[in-house]
Design a protein around this motif. Structure first.
Motif, PDB file in Angstrom:
ATOM      1  N   THR A  83       9.092   0.001  -4.473  1.00  0.00           N
ATOM      2  CA  THR A  83       8.229  -1.061  -5.017  1.00  0.00           C
ATOM      3  C   THR A  83       9.017  -2.203  -5.639  1.00  0.00           C
ATOM      4  O   THR A  83       8.810  -3.368  -5.291  1.00  0.00           O
ATOM      5  CB  THR A  83       7.242  -0.479  -6.045  1.00  0.00           C
TER       6      THR A  83
ATOM      7  N   ASP B 283      -1.451  -1.425  -4.395  1.00  0.00           N
ATOM      8  CA  ASP B 283      -2.482  -0.414  -4.624  1.00  0.00           C
ATOM      9  C   ASP B 283      -2.126   0.851  -3.847  1.00  0.00           C
ATOM     10  O   ASP B 283      -1.149   0.867  -3.081  1.00  0.00           O
ATOM     11  CB  ASP B 283      -3.855  -0.938  -4.202  1.00  0.00           C
ATOM     12  N   ARG B 284      -2.965   1.899  -4.040  1.00  0.00           N
ATOM     13  CA  ARG B 284      -2.683   3.179  -3.404  1.00  0.00           C
ATOM     14  C   ARG B 284      -3.976   3.803  -2.875  1.00  0.00           C
ATOM     15  O   ARG B 284      -5.067   3.533  -3.392  1.00  0.00           O
ATOM     16  CB  ARG B 284      -2.024   4.157  -4.386  1.00  0.00           C
ATOM     17  N   ASN B 285      -3.820   4.619  -1.842  1.00  0.00           N
ATOM     18  CA  ASN B 285      -4.899   5.470  -1.325  1.00  0.00           C
ATOM     19  C   ASN B 285      -6.188   4.694  -1.029  1.00  0.00           C
ATOM     20  O   ASN B 285      -7.283   5.085  -1.426  1.00  0.00           O
ATOM     21  CB  ASN B 285      -5.196   6.599  -2.321  1.00  0.00           C
TER      22      ASN B 285
ATOM     23  N   LEU C 109       0.833  -1.204   0.000  1.00  0.00           N
ATOM     24  CA  LEU C 109       0.000   0.000   0.000  1.00  0.00           C
ATOM     25  C   LEU C 109       0.868   1.255   0.000  1.00  0.00           C
ATOM     26  O   LEU C 109       1.724   1.434   0.873  1.00  0.00           O
ATOM     27  CB  LEU C 109      -0.915  -0.001   1.225  1.00  0.00           C
ATOM     28  N   ASN C 110       0.654   2.101  -1.019  1.00  0.00           N
ATOM     29  CA  ASN C 110       1.311   3.407  -1.091  1.00  0.00           C
ATOM     30  C   ASN C 110       2.837   3.323  -1.102  1.00  0.00           C
ATOM     31  O   ASN C 110       3.525   4.171  -0.513  1.00  0.00           O
ATOM     32  CB  ASN C 110       0.864   4.304   0.083  1.00  0.00           C
TER      33      ASN C 110
ATOM     34  N   CYS D  17      -0.494   9.025   8.408  1.00  0.00           N
ATOM     35  CA  CYS D  17      -0.818   7.595   8.250  1.00  0.00           C
ATOM     36  C   CYS D  17      -1.811   7.142   9.302  1.00  0.00           C
ATOM     37  O   CYS D  17      -1.631   6.109   9.952  1.00  0.00           O
ATOM     38  CB  CYS D  17       0.452   6.751   8.314  1.00  0.00           C
TER      39      CYS D  17
ATOM     40  N   THR E 246       3.431  -1.024   3.947  1.00  0.00           N
ATOM     41  CA  THR E 246       3.174   0.348   3.530  1.00  0.00           C
ATOM     42  C   THR E 246       4.423   1.186   3.747  1.00  0.00           C
ATOM     43  O   THR E 246       5.418   0.720   4.298  1.00  0.00           O
ATOM     44  CB  THR E 246       1.974   0.937   4.284  1.00  0.00           C
TER      45      THR E 246
END
Length: 548
Positions: free
Chosen positions: A17, A34-36, A10-11, A62, A52
Protein backbone atom coordinates in the motif's frame (compact mmCIF):
# COMPACT_ATOMS: atom_id res chain seq x y z
CA UNK A 1 -9.97 22.70 -12.74
CA UNK A 2 -9.45 19.47 -14.63
CA UNK A 3 -11.09 16.32 -13.33
CA UNK A 4 -8.69 13.95 -11.57
CA UNK A 5 -8.26 10.41 -12.88
CA UNK A 6 -9.79 7.93 -10.43
CA UNK A 7 -7.82 4.94 -9.16
CA UNK A 8 -9.22 2.31 -6.77
CA UNK A 9 -6.73 0.34 -4.65
CA UNK A 10 -8.43 -2.95 -3.78
CA UNK A 11 -7.17 -5.50 -1.25
CA UNK A 12 -3.58 -4.23 -1.19
CA UNK A 13 -1.27 -5.59 1.50
CA UNK A 14 0.37 -3.61 4.29
CA UNK A 15 3.73 -3.65 2.49
CA UNK A 16 2.49 -2.75 -0.97
CA UNK A 17 0.00 0.00 0.00
CA UNK A 18 2.61 2.67 0.92
CA UNK A 19 4.72 1.65 -2.08
CA UNK A 20 1.82 2.15 -4.49
CA UNK A 21 0.86 5.47 -2.90
CA UNK A 22 4.45 6.67 -3.13
CA UNK A 23 4.72 5.69 -6.79
CA UNK A 24 1.47 7.51 -7.65
CA UNK A 25 1.87 10.53 -5.36
CA UNK A 26 1.98 14.02 -6.83
CA UNK A 27 0.45 12.99 -10.16
CA UNK A 28 -3.03 14.43 -9.79
CA UNK A 29 -4.84 11.13 -9.26
CA UNK A 30 -7.93 10.70 -7.12
CA UNK A 31 -7.00 7.59 -5.14
CA UNK A 32 -9.35 5.49 -2.98
CA UNK A 33 -8.32 2.39 -1.00
CA UNK A 34 -10.73 -0.32 0.16
CA UNK A 35 -11.07 -4.06 0.76
CA UNK A 36 -13.42 -6.96 0.04
CA UNK A 37 -15.73 -5.12 -2.36
CA UNK A 38 -18.29 -6.73 -4.62
CA UNK A 39 -18.47 -5.88 -8.31
CA UNK A 40 -21.41 -3.56 -7.61
CA UNK A 41 -19.50 -1.77 -4.87
CA UNK A 42 -16.52 -1.36 -7.20
CA UNK A 43 -18.78 0.17 -9.84
CA UNK A 44 -20.09 2.66 -7.28
CA UNK A 45 -16.61 4.19 -7.05
CA UNK A 46 -16.52 4.64 -10.88
CA UNK A 47 -12.77 4.02 -11.06
CA UNK A 48 -10.88 4.25 -14.33
CA UNK A 49 -8.03 2.02 -13.15
CA UNK A 50 -8.28 -0.71 -10.51
CA UNK A 51 -5.09 -1.79 -8.74
CA UNK A 52 -5.39 -5.03 -6.80
CA UNK A 53 -3.08 -7.62 -5.28
CA UNK A 54 -2.88 -11.37 -4.85
CA UNK A 55 -0.31 -13.75 -3.37
CA UNK A 56 0.53 -17.14 -4.91
CA UNK A 57 -1.71 -18.83 -2.33
CA UNK A 58 -4.86 -16.82 -2.98
CA UNK A 59 -4.53 -15.88 -6.63
CA UNK A 60 -7.20 -18.40 -7.59
CA UNK A 61 -9.82 -16.66 -5.44
CA UNK A 62 -9.74 -13.48 -7.50
CA UNK A 63 -12.88 -14.38 -9.43
CA UNK A 64 -14.08 -10.80 -8.97
CA UNK A 65 -11.60 -9.79 -11.68
CA UNK A 66 -13.17 -12.19 -14.14
CA UNK A 67 -16.62 -10.90 -13.19
CA UNK A 68 -15.54 -7.32 -13.81
CA UNK A 69 -14.15 -8.13 -17.24
CA UNK A 70 -17.32 -10.04 -18.13
CA UNK A 71 -19.57 -7.13 -17.12
CA UNK A 72 -20.76 -4.96 -20.05
CA UNK A 73 -20.92 -1.92 -17.74
CA UNK A 74 -17.17 -1.77 -17.08
CA UNK A 75 -15.56 -2.61 -20.39
CA UNK A 76 -13.26 0.42 -20.20
CA UNK A 77 -12.07 -0.25 -16.62
CA UNK A 78 -8.38 -1.14 -16.62
CA UNK A 79 -7.04 -3.60 -14.05
CA UNK A 80 -3.45 -3.76 -12.82
CA UNK A 81 -2.61 -6.67 -10.50
CA UNK A 82 0.30 -6.87 -8.08
CA UNK A 83 1.61 -10.41 -7.52
CA UNK A 84 4.29 -12.02 -5.38
CA UNK A 85 6.29 -14.47 -7.41
CA UNK A 86 7.53 -14.93 -10.93
CA UNK A 87 6.36 -15.78 -14.43
CA UNK A 88 3.82 -18.37 -13.29
CA UNK A 89 1.98 -15.93 -11.01
CA UNK A 90 2.03 -13.20 -13.65
CA UNK A 91 0.64 -15.60 -16.26
CA UNK A 92 -2.19 -16.69 -13.95
CA UNK A 93 -3.08 -13.05 -13.26
CA UNK A 94 -3.24 -12.30 -16.99
CA UNK A 95 -5.44 -15.33 -17.51
CA UNK A 96 -7.85 -13.91 -14.94
CA UNK A 97 -8.25 -10.83 -17.14
CA UNK A 98 -5.78 -8.32 -15.68
CA UNK A 99 -4.63 -5.71 -18.22
CA UNK A 100 -1.14 -5.62 -16.69
CA UNK A 101 0.74 -7.39 -13.91
CA UNK A 102 3.52 -6.10 -11.63
CA UNK A 103 5.71 -8.22 -9.39
CA UNK A 104 6.29 -6.93 -5.87
CA UNK A 105 8.64 -5.31 -4.93
CA UNK A 106 8.66 -2.95 -7.90
CA UNK A 107 10.38 0.24 -9.01
CA UNK A 108 8.12 3.30 -8.44
CA UNK A 109 8.92 4.88 -11.83
CA UNK A 110 8.09 1.66 -13.68
CA UNK A 111 4.86 1.18 -11.75
CA UNK A 112 3.77 4.80 -12.41
CA UNK A 113 4.55 4.33 -16.11
CA UNK A 114 2.38 1.20 -16.24
CA UNK A 115 -0.53 3.11 -14.71
CA UNK A 116 -0.10 5.93 -17.23
CA UNK A 117 -0.14 3.33 -20.01
CA UNK A 118 -3.55 2.11 -18.84
CA UNK A 119 -4.94 5.64 -19.03
CA UNK A 120 -3.49 6.09 -22.51
CA UNK A 121 -5.20 2.90 -23.69
CA UNK A 122 -8.53 4.42 -22.67
CA UNK A 123 -7.93 7.30 -25.10
CA UNK A 124 -10.11 5.96 -27.97
CA UNK A 125 -13.16 5.81 -25.67
CA UNK A 126 -12.42 9.28 -24.35
CA UNK A 127 -12.04 10.70 -27.85
CA UNK A 128 -15.38 9.19 -28.86
CA UNK A 129 -17.01 10.77 -25.81
CA UNK A 130 -15.44 14.14 -26.66
CA UNK A 131 -16.70 13.96 -30.24
CA UNK A 132 -20.21 13.24 -29.02
CA UNK A 133 -20.04 16.18 -26.63
CA UNK A 134 -18.77 18.43 -29.42
CA UNK A 135 -21.63 17.36 -31.69
CA UNK A 136 -24.19 18.15 -28.99
CA UNK A 137 -22.54 21.51 -28.41
CA UNK A 138 -22.66 22.36 -32.11
CA UNK A 139 -26.35 21.47 -32.17
CA UNK A 140 -26.91 23.78 -29.21
CA UNK A 141 -25.04 26.61 -30.94
CA UNK A 142 -27.17 26.25 -34.01
CA UNK A 143 -30.29 26.64 -31.86
CA UNK A 144 -28.77 29.71 -30.21
CA UNK A 145 -27.98 31.27 -33.58
CA UNK A 146 -31.54 30.74 -34.83
CA UNK A 147 -32.97 32.24 -31.64
CA UNK A 148 -30.62 35.22 -31.85
CA UNK A 149 -31.48 35.84 -35.50
CA UNK A 150 -35.17 35.83 -34.71
CA UNK A 151 -34.68 38.66 -32.24
CA UNK A 152 -32.09 40.62 -34.20
CA UNK A 153 -34.24 43.67 -35.00
CA UNK A 154 -34.21 45.24 -31.54
CA UNK A 155 -33.70 49.00 -31.66
CA UNK A 156 -31.43 48.96 -28.63
CA UNK A 157 -28.94 46.12 -29.02
CA UNK A 158 -27.59 44.43 -25.93
CA UNK A 159 -25.36 41.58 -24.90
CA UNK A 160 -26.97 38.74 -22.94
CA UNK A 161 -24.96 36.15 -21.03
CA UNK A 162 -26.43 32.96 -19.51
CA UNK A 163 -25.68 33.42 -16.45
CA UNK A 164 -22.28 34.93 -15.61
CA UNK A 165 -20.73 32.89 -12.85
CA UNK A 166 -18.86 35.21 -10.50
CA UNK A 167 -15.85 32.98 -10.00
CA UNK A 168 -12.25 33.22 -8.88
CA UNK A 169 -10.91 30.81 -11.45
CA UNK A 170 -7.27 30.79 -12.42
CA UNK A 171 -8.09 29.58 -15.92
CA UNK A 172 -9.98 30.97 -18.89
CA UNK A 173 -12.49 28.13 -19.27
CA UNK A 174 -15.56 28.83 -21.36
CA UNK A 175 -18.43 26.36 -21.12
CA UNK A 176 -19.76 27.21 -24.59
CA UNK A 177 -19.22 29.43 -27.58
CA UNK A 178 -20.68 32.82 -28.41
CA UNK A 179 -22.91 33.84 -31.32
CA UNK A 180 -22.84 37.48 -32.40
CA UNK A 181 -25.43 38.82 -34.83
CA UNK A 182 -24.75 42.30 -36.21
CA UNK A 183 -27.95 44.22 -36.96
CA UNK A 184 -27.08 45.95 -40.23
CA UNK A 185 -30.47 47.72 -40.30
CA UNK A 186 -29.87 49.64 -37.05
CA UNK A 187 -28.56 53.19 -37.27
CA UNK A 188 -26.66 52.75 -34.02
CA UNK A 189 -23.28 51.09 -33.95
CA UNK A 190 -24.34 48.31 -31.58
CA UNK A 191 -23.78 44.69 -30.61
CA UNK A 192 -25.97 41.70 -29.80
CA UNK A 193 -24.37 38.69 -28.19
CA UNK A 194 -25.79 35.54 -26.64
CA UNK A 195 -23.56 32.95 -24.97
CA UNK A 196 -22.95 30.66 -22.05
CA UNK A 197 -19.82 31.75 -20.22
CA UNK A 198 -18.30 29.91 -17.28
CA UNK A 199 -16.19 31.57 -14.59
CA UNK A 200 -16.61 35.12 -15.82
CA UNK A 201 -16.23 37.75 -13.13
CA UNK A 202 -18.42 40.83 -13.44
CA UNK A 203 -16.49 42.87 -10.89
CA UNK A 204 -18.88 42.03 -8.06
CA UNK A 205 -17.78 39.20 -5.80
CA UNK A 206 -20.41 37.46 -3.76
CA UNK A 207 -19.43 36.43 -0.24
CA UNK A 208 -21.21 33.08 -0.38
CA UNK A 209 -19.53 32.17 -3.66
CA UNK A 210 -16.10 33.06 -2.29
CA UNK A 211 -16.62 30.88 0.79
CA UNK A 212 -17.99 28.00 -1.29
CA UNK A 213 -15.07 28.01 -3.71
CA UNK A 214 -12.52 28.22 -0.91
CA UNK A 215 -14.13 25.26 0.85
CA UNK A 216 -14.17 23.33 -2.41
CA UNK A 217 -10.47 24.01 -2.95
CA UNK A 218 -9.73 23.13 0.68
CA UNK A 219 -11.48 19.79 0.31
CA UNK A 220 -9.44 18.98 -2.79
CA UNK A 221 -6.10 19.69 -1.13
CA UNK A 222 -4.12 16.54 -0.50
CA UNK A 223 -1.20 16.57 1.83
CA UNK A 224 2.05 15.14 0.54
CA UNK A 225 2.56 11.60 1.72
CA UNK A 226 6.36 11.82 1.37
CA UNK A 227 6.79 11.79 5.14
CA UNK A 228 4.32 8.88 5.45
CA UNK A 229 6.24 6.91 2.84
CA UNK A 230 9.53 7.75 4.52
CA UNK A 231 8.30 6.44 7.87
CA UNK A 232 6.89 3.34 6.19
CA UNK A 233 10.25 2.60 4.57
CA UNK A 234 12.02 3.07 7.90
CA UNK A 235 9.59 0.67 9.53
CA UNK A 236 10.16 -1.87 6.74
CA UNK A 237 13.92 -1.59 7.20
CA UNK A 238 13.59 -2.24 10.91
CA UNK A 239 11.30 -5.22 10.32
CA UNK A 240 13.61 -6.77 7.75
CA UNK A 241 16.58 -6.43 10.12
CA UNK A 242 14.56 -8.22 12.82
CA UNK A 243 13.77 -11.07 10.42
CA UNK A 244 17.42 -11.35 9.40
CA UNK A 245 18.47 -11.57 13.06
CA UNK A 246 15.82 -14.19 13.81
CA UNK A 247 16.17 -16.34 10.69
CA UNK A 248 19.95 -16.42 10.48
CA UNK A 249 20.99 -17.90 7.15
CA UNK A 250 17.47 -19.04 6.30
CA UNK A 251 16.29 -16.98 3.31
CA UNK A 252 19.17 -14.63 4.08
CA UNK A 253 19.92 -13.59 0.50
CA UNK A 254 16.28 -12.69 -0.15
CA UNK A 255 16.11 -10.56 2.99
CA UNK A 256 19.40 -8.86 2.14
CA UNK A 257 18.03 -7.95 -1.29
CA UNK A 258 14.82 -6.55 0.23
CA UNK A 259 16.84 -4.55 2.75
CA UNK A 260 19.07 -3.14 0.05
CA UNK A 261 16.13 -2.11 -2.12
CA UNK A 262 14.28 -0.53 0.82
CA UNK A 263 17.33 1.42 1.97
CA UNK A 264 18.01 2.55 -1.59
CA UNK A 265 14.50 3.94 -1.91
CA UNK A 266 14.70 5.61 1.48
CA UNK A 267 18.03 7.27 0.66
CA UNK A 268 16.70 8.48 -2.68
CA UNK A 269 13.52 9.88 -1.11
CA UNK A 270 15.48 11.73 1.58
CA UNK A 271 17.97 13.07 -0.97
CA UNK A 272 15.23 14.38 -3.25
CA UNK A 273 13.50 15.95 -0.23
CA UNK A 274 16.64 17.87 0.72
CA UNK A 275 17.06 19.12 -2.84
CA UNK A 276 13.44 20.34 -2.92
CA UNK A 277 13.83 22.14 0.42
CA UNK A 278 16.93 23.95 -0.81
CA UNK A 279 15.23 25.04 -4.05
CA UNK A 280 12.13 26.31 -2.27
CA UNK A 281 14.13 28.21 0.35
CA UNK A 282 16.35 29.86 -2.27
CA UNK A 283 13.96 30.58 -5.11
CA UNK A 284 10.44 30.37 -3.70
CA UNK A 285 10.39 34.12 -2.82
CA UNK A 286 11.08 34.93 -6.49
CA UNK A 287 8.06 33.04 -7.87
CA UNK A 288 5.07 35.38 -8.04
CA UNK A 289 1.32 35.10 -8.45
CA UNK A 290 0.22 36.93 -11.60
CA UNK A 291 -3.22 38.54 -11.68
CA UNK A 292 -4.40 39.53 -15.15
CA UNK A 293 -7.61 41.52 -15.57
CA UNK A 294 -9.22 41.09 -19.00
CA UNK A 295 -11.97 43.28 -20.43
CA UNK A 296 -13.94 43.15 -23.66
CA UNK A 297 -14.67 45.72 -26.37
CA UNK A 298 -17.21 45.75 -29.20
CA UNK A 299 -15.26 45.30 -32.43
CA UNK A 300 -17.54 47.60 -34.41
CA UNK A 301 -18.00 50.52 -32.04
CA UNK A 302 -14.84 50.18 -29.99
CA UNK A 303 -16.85 50.64 -26.81
CA UNK A 304 -16.21 48.62 -23.67
CA UNK A 305 -18.82 45.95 -22.93
CA UNK A 306 -20.48 46.75 -19.61
CA UNK A 307 -22.95 45.14 -17.27
CA UNK A 308 -26.36 46.78 -17.19
CA UNK A 309 -27.29 47.89 -13.66
CA UNK A 310 -30.29 49.36 -11.90
CA UNK A 311 -30.39 52.64 -9.95
CA UNK A 312 -28.64 51.00 -6.97
CA UNK A 313 -25.82 49.61 -9.09
CA UNK A 314 -27.04 46.03 -8.92
CA UNK A 315 -26.64 43.97 -12.15
CA UNK A 316 -29.87 43.46 -14.05
CA UNK A 317 -30.81 39.78 -14.18
CA UNK A 318 -34.04 38.45 -15.67
CA UNK A 319 -36.16 35.58 -14.37
CA UNK A 320 -34.05 33.12 -16.37
CA UNK A 321 -30.83 34.22 -14.67
CA UNK A 322 -29.59 36.12 -17.72
CA UNK A 323 -27.29 39.06 -17.03
CA UNK A 324 -27.78 42.00 -19.38
CA UNK A 325 -24.72 43.65 -20.90
CA UNK A 326 -24.48 46.67 -23.15
CA UNK A 327 -21.98 48.97 -24.82
CA UNK A 328 -23.64 52.10 -23.49
CA UNK A 329 -24.28 52.99 -19.89
CA UNK A 330 -22.42 53.44 -16.63
CA UNK A 331 -22.36 49.88 -15.30
CA UNK A 332 -19.10 48.14 -14.45
CA UNK A 333 -17.13 46.62 -17.34
CA UNK A 334 -17.40 42.89 -17.88
CA UNK A 335 -14.14 41.50 -16.53
CA UNK A 336 -12.35 38.18 -16.53
CA UNK A 337 -9.82 37.60 -13.73
CA UNK A 338 -7.05 35.22 -14.73
CA UNK A 339 -4.28 33.87 -12.50
CA UNK A 340 -0.95 32.38 -13.42
CA UNK A 341 2.63 32.08 -12.24
CA UNK A 342 5.75 34.04 -13.16
CA UNK A 343 9.34 34.12 -11.94
CA UNK A 344 12.18 36.63 -11.86
CA UNK A 345 14.90 36.14 -14.49
CA UNK A 346 16.67 39.52 -14.82
CA UNK A 347 17.87 42.40 -12.65
CA UNK A 348 15.73 44.83 -14.65
CA UNK A 349 12.56 43.19 -13.29
CA UNK A 350 11.77 40.83 -16.14
CA UNK A 351 9.47 37.90 -15.40
CA UNK A 352 9.14 34.74 -17.46
CA UNK A 353 5.71 33.15 -17.85
CA UNK A 354 3.42 31.69 -20.55
CA UNK A 355 2.00 33.43 -23.58
CA UNK A 356 -1.46 32.18 -22.62
CA UNK A 357 -1.09 33.85 -19.21
CA UNK A 358 -0.32 37.34 -20.58
CA UNK A 359 -2.92 36.92 -23.36
CA UNK A 360 -5.51 34.55 -21.86
CA UNK A 361 -7.52 34.50 -25.07
CA UNK A 362 -4.55 33.13 -27.04
CA UNK A 363 -5.04 29.51 -27.98
CA UNK A 364 -8.40 29.23 -26.21
CA UNK A 365 -10.85 27.88 -28.78
CA UNK A 366 -13.99 28.86 -26.91
CA UNK A 367 -12.90 32.42 -26.38
CA UNK A 368 -11.42 32.64 -29.89
CA UNK A 369 -14.78 31.96 -31.49
CA UNK A 370 -16.34 34.59 -29.25
CA UNK A 371 -13.76 37.13 -30.39
CA UNK A 372 -14.07 36.16 -34.05
CA UNK A 373 -17.77 37.00 -33.89
CA UNK A 374 -17.57 40.58 -32.73
CA UNK A 375 -15.79 41.12 -29.43
CA UNK A 376 -12.21 42.16 -28.68
CA UNK A 377 -10.45 41.05 -25.51
CA UNK A 378 -7.64 43.10 -23.99
CA UNK A 379 -5.59 42.97 -20.80
CA UNK A 380 -6.51 45.91 -18.59
CA UNK A 381 -3.79 45.29 -16.02
CA UNK A 382 -1.03 42.95 -14.84
CA UNK A 383 -0.08 42.69 -11.17
CA UNK A 384 2.66 40.51 -9.66
CA UNK A 385 2.34 39.39 -6.03
CA UNK A 386 5.56 38.07 -4.50
CA UNK A 387 5.63 35.96 -1.31
CA UNK A 388 6.21 37.96 1.88
CA UNK A 389 5.34 41.22 0.07
CA UNK A 390 2.43 43.26 1.38
CA UNK A 391 1.31 44.62 -1.98
CA UNK A 392 1.37 43.82 -5.66
CA UNK A 393 3.68 45.31 -8.27
CA UNK A 394 2.21 46.47 -11.59
CA UNK A 395 3.78 45.05 -14.72
CA UNK A 396 3.54 45.32 -18.49
CA UNK A 397 4.07 42.93 -21.39
CA UNK A 398 7.58 43.09 -22.78
CA UNK A 399 7.96 40.32 -25.36
CA UNK A 400 5.94 37.33 -26.58
CA UNK A 401 7.55 34.30 -28.18
CA UNK A 402 6.51 33.31 -31.69
CA UNK A 403 7.95 29.80 -31.25
CA UNK A 404 6.54 28.57 -27.94
CA UNK A 405 4.03 29.32 -25.19
CA UNK A 406 6.33 31.82 -23.47
CA UNK A 407 6.32 35.55 -22.77
CA UNK A 408 8.05 38.08 -20.55
CA UNK A 409 6.58 40.80 -18.38
CA UNK A 410 8.50 43.71 -16.90
CA UNK A 411 7.85 45.04 -13.41
CA UNK A 412 7.06 48.76 -13.25
CA UNK A 413 8.66 49.00 -9.80
CA UNK A 414 11.72 47.31 -8.25
CA UNK A 415 11.40 43.65 -7.26
CA UNK A 416 11.27 42.97 -3.50
CA UNK A 417 14.73 42.90 -1.86
CA UNK A 418 14.33 39.30 -0.70
CA UNK A 419 14.10 37.93 -4.25
CA UNK A 420 16.85 36.20 -6.22
CA UNK A 421 17.20 35.62 -9.93
CA UNK A 422 16.39 32.12 -11.12
CA UNK A 423 19.14 30.51 -13.16
CA UNK A 424 18.10 28.95 -16.46
CA UNK A 425 19.82 25.87 -17.88
CA UNK A 426 19.06 25.50 -21.58
CA UNK A 427 21.45 22.58 -22.19
CA UNK A 428 19.84 19.43 -23.57
CA UNK A 429 21.68 17.32 -20.98
CA UNK A 430 20.07 19.34 -18.17
CA UNK A 431 16.82 17.39 -18.65
CA UNK A 432 17.20 13.64 -18.16
CA UNK A 433 14.38 11.11 -18.26
CA UNK A 434 13.78 9.65 -14.80
CA UNK A 435 15.48 12.49 -12.94
CA UNK A 436 13.64 14.21 -10.06
CA UNK A 437 12.11 17.65 -10.63
CA UNK A 438 10.59 20.35 -8.44
CA UNK A 439 7.73 22.60 -9.60
CA UNK A 440 6.80 25.87 -7.88
CA UNK A 441 3.60 27.78 -8.70
CA UNK A 442 0.11 28.85 -7.73
CA UNK A 443 -2.27 26.06 -8.81
CA UNK A 444 -5.96 27.09 -8.54
CA UNK A 445 -4.89 30.74 -8.07
CA UNK A 446 -6.35 32.46 -5.02
CA UNK A 447 -8.73 29.56 -4.41
CA UNK A 448 -5.75 27.52 -3.27
CA UNK A 449 -4.32 30.38 -1.21
CA UNK A 450 -7.62 30.84 0.61
CA UNK A 451 -7.92 27.10 1.15
CA UNK A 452 -4.51 26.96 2.83
CA UNK A 453 -5.21 30.12 4.85
CA UNK A 454 -8.10 28.54 6.72
CA UNK A 455 -11.82 29.13 7.20
CA UNK A 456 -11.53 32.16 9.51
CA UNK A 457 -9.28 34.08 7.11
CA UNK A 458 -11.51 33.21 4.17
CA UNK A 459 -14.59 34.46 6.00
CA UNK A 460 -12.84 37.70 7.00
CA UNK A 461 -11.70 38.34 3.43
CA UNK A 462 -15.18 37.56 2.09
CA UNK A 463 -16.76 40.05 4.47
CA UNK A 464 -14.37 42.89 3.65
CA UNK A 465 -13.66 42.45 -0.07
CA UNK A 466 -16.05 43.27 -2.92
CA UNK A 467 -13.99 42.25 -5.90
CA UNK A 468 -11.23 39.89 -6.93
CA UNK A 469 -8.58 42.63 -6.83
CA UNK A 470 -9.53 43.47 -3.26
CA UNK A 471 -9.36 39.81 -2.29
CA UNK A 472 -5.81 39.44 -3.64
CA UNK A 473 -4.74 42.72 -2.04
CA UNK A 474 -6.00 41.58 1.36
CA UNK A 475 -4.20 38.26 1.05
CA UNK A 476 -0.98 40.06 0.16
CA UNK A 477 -1.39 42.49 3.05
CA UNK A 478 -1.56 39.51 5.43
CA UNK A 479 1.48 37.88 3.77
CA UNK A 480 -0.59 34.89 2.72
CA UNK A 481 0.52 34.79 -0.92
CA UNK A 482 2.82 31.77 -0.96
CA UNK A 483 3.46 29.30 -3.79
CA UNK A 484 2.88 25.56 -3.72
CA UNK A 485 5.71 23.11 -4.30
CA UNK A 486 5.35 19.64 -5.79
CA UNK A 487 7.94 16.99 -6.62
CA UNK A 488 8.03 14.41 -9.35
CA UNK A 489 10.16 12.90 -12.08
CA UNK A 490 10.73 13.49 -15.78
CA UNK A 491 8.80 10.99 -17.88
CA UNK A 492 10.10 12.00 -21.28
CA UNK A 493 12.21 14.70 -22.92
CA UNK A 494 11.05 15.73 -26.39
CA UNK A 495 12.32 18.41 -28.73
CA UNK A 496 9.72 21.01 -27.79
CA UNK A 497 8.43 19.79 -24.42
CA UNK A 498 9.31 18.08 -21.16
CA UNK A 499 6.82 15.54 -19.80
CA UNK A 500 6.83 15.17 -16.02
CA UNK A 501 4.54 14.14 -13.16
CA UNK A 502 4.82 16.88 -10.49
CA UNK A 503 1.17 17.72 -9.86
CA UNK A 504 -0.31 21.11 -10.65
CA UNK A 505 -3.50 22.57 -12.10
CA UNK A 506 -4.98 25.77 -13.50
CA UNK A 507 -3.03 28.77 -12.19
CA UNK A 508 0.20 26.80 -12.18
CA UNK A 509 0.85 27.89 -15.76
CA UNK A 510 4.16 29.74 -15.97
CA UNK A 511 5.70 27.97 -12.98
CA UNK A 512 9.44 27.15 -13.10
CA UNK A 513 10.45 23.50 -13.34
CA UNK A 514 13.76 22.81 -11.55
CA UNK A 515 16.13 19.89 -12.02
CA UNK A 516 18.15 18.29 -9.21
CA UNK A 517 20.81 20.99 -9.56
CA UNK A 518 18.38 23.81 -8.76
CA UNK A 519 18.38 25.14 -12.33
CA UNK A 520 15.22 25.98 -14.27
CA UNK A 521 14.90 23.59 -17.20
CA UNK A 522 11.32 24.33 -18.23
CA UNK A 523 8.21 26.46 -17.82
CA UNK A 524 4.98 24.63 -16.98
CA UNK A 525 2.29 25.21 -19.60
CA UNK A 526 -0.21 22.34 -19.79
CA UNK A 527 -1.78 19.37 -18.06
CA UNK A 528 -2.23 16.06 -19.84
CA UNK A 529 -5.52 14.96 -18.28
CA UNK A 530 -5.64 11.82 -20.41
CA UNK A 531 -2.06 10.87 -19.61
CA UNK A 532 -2.35 10.01 -15.95
CA UNK A 533 -2.17 13.58 -14.66
CA UNK A 534 1.18 14.33 -16.29
CA UNK A 535 2.26 17.88 -17.12
CA UNK A 536 4.10 19.55 -19.95
CA UNK A 537 6.80 22.20 -19.74
CA UNK A 538 8.37 24.35 -22.44
CA UNK A 539 12.17 23.82 -22.45
CA UNK A 540 13.83 27.05 -21.31
CA UNK A 541 15.98 27.25 -24.44
CA UNK A 542 12.90 28.71 -26.16
CA UNK A 543 13.23 31.69 -23.80
CA UNK A 544 16.71 32.58 -25.10
CA UNK A 545 15.33 34.88 -27.79
CA UNK A 546 13.21 36.70 -25.19
CA UNK A 547 16.28 37.35 -23.05
CA UNK A 548 18.22 39.16 -25.78
Amino acid sequence: MLKAMRILLLNLGMDSTPEVKHALSGQGYEITADRNLTVGEILAFSPEVLVTEATPSDLSCCGVISQIKASPDVQTLKIVMIVHGGALERARALDLGADDVVTFPFEPLEFAAKIRTQFRERQPELELEAKLKDALQREHLAEVAVEALSGGTNAKRRVWLIPAIFGLSAAVVLAALATVISNRHSRKDTLQLKAEVARLNGGILQQGELLRRAEQARASLTASDASETRESLKAQTKEIRKKMAADGDTDGESLKKQLQETQSRLNRLESEGRVAETIVHTYGPSVCLLHVVVEFRDKDSGQVIRMSTDATGKPLVDDKGMVSLETEGTGPPLQLDVFGTGFLIAHDGRLLTNHHVVEPWWGDEGLKQLLDKGAIAFALSYTAYFPASSQGIPAKVERISTQADLATLKLLAPAPPHTALLELDDRSEASVTGDPVVLIGYPTGIDGILARAGTDVTREVAENAHGVTQVVSQLAAQHLVRPTTTQGHIGDVLKDKIVYDAATTSGGSGGPLFNRNGKVIGVNFAILSDFGGSNLAVPVRYADVLMK
